[in-house]
Scaffold this active site. Structure first.
Site, mmCIF file in Angstrom:
data_model
loop_
_atom_site.group_PDB
_atom_site.id
_atom_site.type_symbol
_atom_site.label_atom_id
_atom_site.label_comp_id
_atom_site.label_asym_id
_atom_site.label_seq_id
_atom_site.Cartn_x
_atom_site.Cartn_y
_atom_site.Cartn_z
ATOM 1 N N LYS A 188 0.825 -1.218 0.000
ATOM 2 C CA LYS A 188 0.000 0.000 0.000
ATOM 3 C C LYS A 188 0.860 1.270 0.000
ATOM 4 C CE LYS A 188 -2.463 -0.680 3.715
ATOM 5 N NZ LYS A 188 -1.809 -1.941 4.170
ATOM 6 N N ARG B 285 -9.682 1.437 9.870
ATOM 7 C CA ARG B 285 -9.132 0.176 10.361
ATOM 8 C C ARG B 285 -10.209 -0.759 10.908
ATOM 9 N NH1 ARG B 285 -3.630 -0.233 10.940
ATOM 10 N NH2 ARG B 285 -2.452 1.709 10.735
ATOM 11 N N ARG C 76 12.256 -8.910 5.059
ATOM 12 C CA ARG C 76 12.725 -7.520 5.167
ATOM 13 C C ARG C 76 13.932 -7.442 6.100
ATOM 14 N NH1 ARG C 76 8.460 -2.910 6.668
ATOM 15 N NH2 ARG C 76 8.142 -4.293 8.452
ATOM 16 N N ARG D 88 14.072 -7.088 12.079
ATOM 17 C CA ARG D 88 13.390 -6.521 13.241
ATOM 18 C C ARG D 88 12.494 -7.573 13.887
ATOM 19 N NH1 ARG D 88 10.714 -1.008 11.123
ATOM 20 N NH2 ARG D 88 9.094 -2.567 10.846
ATOM 21 N N ARG E 279 0.251 -10.430 13.218
ATOM 22 C CA ARG E 279 -0.193 -9.152 12.628
ATOM 23 C C ARG E 279 -1.276 -9.393 11.575
ATOM 24 N NH1 ARG E 279 5.034 -6.539 10.315
ATOM 25 N NH2 ARG E 279 3.618 -4.983 9.448
#
Length: 208
Positions: free
Chosen positions: A16, A87, A121, A154, A165
């Site tokens: 996004k 959300r 990532r 991370r 998530r």
């Protein structure tokens, strides 16, 4: 500046942010995210207090405060890409009452692809630059091209955290997707191709 009013929906890792930036450049739009709107209006008075009071206490900013801030940001924009809001269903229903959207886009990406993107990532420990083990590798393995810092994974990019998530996203935000689908305004775009392919599909929707 054009007057397109675009809502971009999709799970974490769908791209996004990347596509929103490209849309804002292509059509000269404001990119409105909840986080930016709250930071820019930390001291705005609402009947529930200011956003800053909640943020400084490390608390979630309540929906009514977020709603007021986002609507104020939208009112200041001739055209916009809205990303990261609504959300939940209450926010979506509020937005429908307050704003007419031209385009509601949903970037659809299978969960296994999202997990692969998010767990791959790597972030520079020194300057914060982003890389990916498959899609955006540094010249030297584990070393940042920009500053020579160490690239780390991370904590919120580990597989367990990523799947949690995505579970939270499904629980809270999938009802938002269904809300727009039932309204007849939702257009699904596959987010699986290259960023260029996905952007081309998005432009087709926006212009038609």
């Amino acid at each position: 500046m054009s007057d397109h009013r675009i809502l971009l929906l999709g799970p974490p890792g769908a791209g996004k942010g990347t596509q929103a930036k490209r849309l804002t450049t292509e059509y000269d739009l404001d990119h409105i995210t909840t986080g930016d709107a709250l930071r820019q209006n930390k001291d705005m008075e609402t009947e529930y207090g200011t956003p800053g009071e909640f943020m400084d206490a490390g608390e979630l900013v309540p929906d009514p405060v977020v709603n007021e801030i986002v609507v104020a940001a939208l009112a200041d924009a001739d055209g916009f890409v809205l990303d990261g809001y609504p959300r939940n269903l209450d926010q979506a229903e509020f937005l429908t009452e307050e704003t007419d959207l031209d385009t509601v886009l949903f970037l659809n990406v299978p969960e296994d692809v999202l997990v692969e993107r998010l767990t791959g990532r790597r972030v520079c420990d020194d300057c914060g630059a982003n890389y990916h083990v498959e899609f955006d590798q540094p010249e030297e393995d584990g070393v940042c091209d920009d500053c020579g810092g160490e690239l780390i994974q991370r904590e919120d990019d580990t597989e367990d955290t990523v799947r949690e998530r995505l579970r939270v996203y499904r629980e809270n935000t999938e009802p938002v997707v269904e809300h727009y689908r039932e309204e007849g305004s939702l257009v699904e775009v596959s987010g699986e191709g290259t960023p260029d392919d996905v952007f081309e599909s998005i432009v087709d929707v926006v212009e038609n």
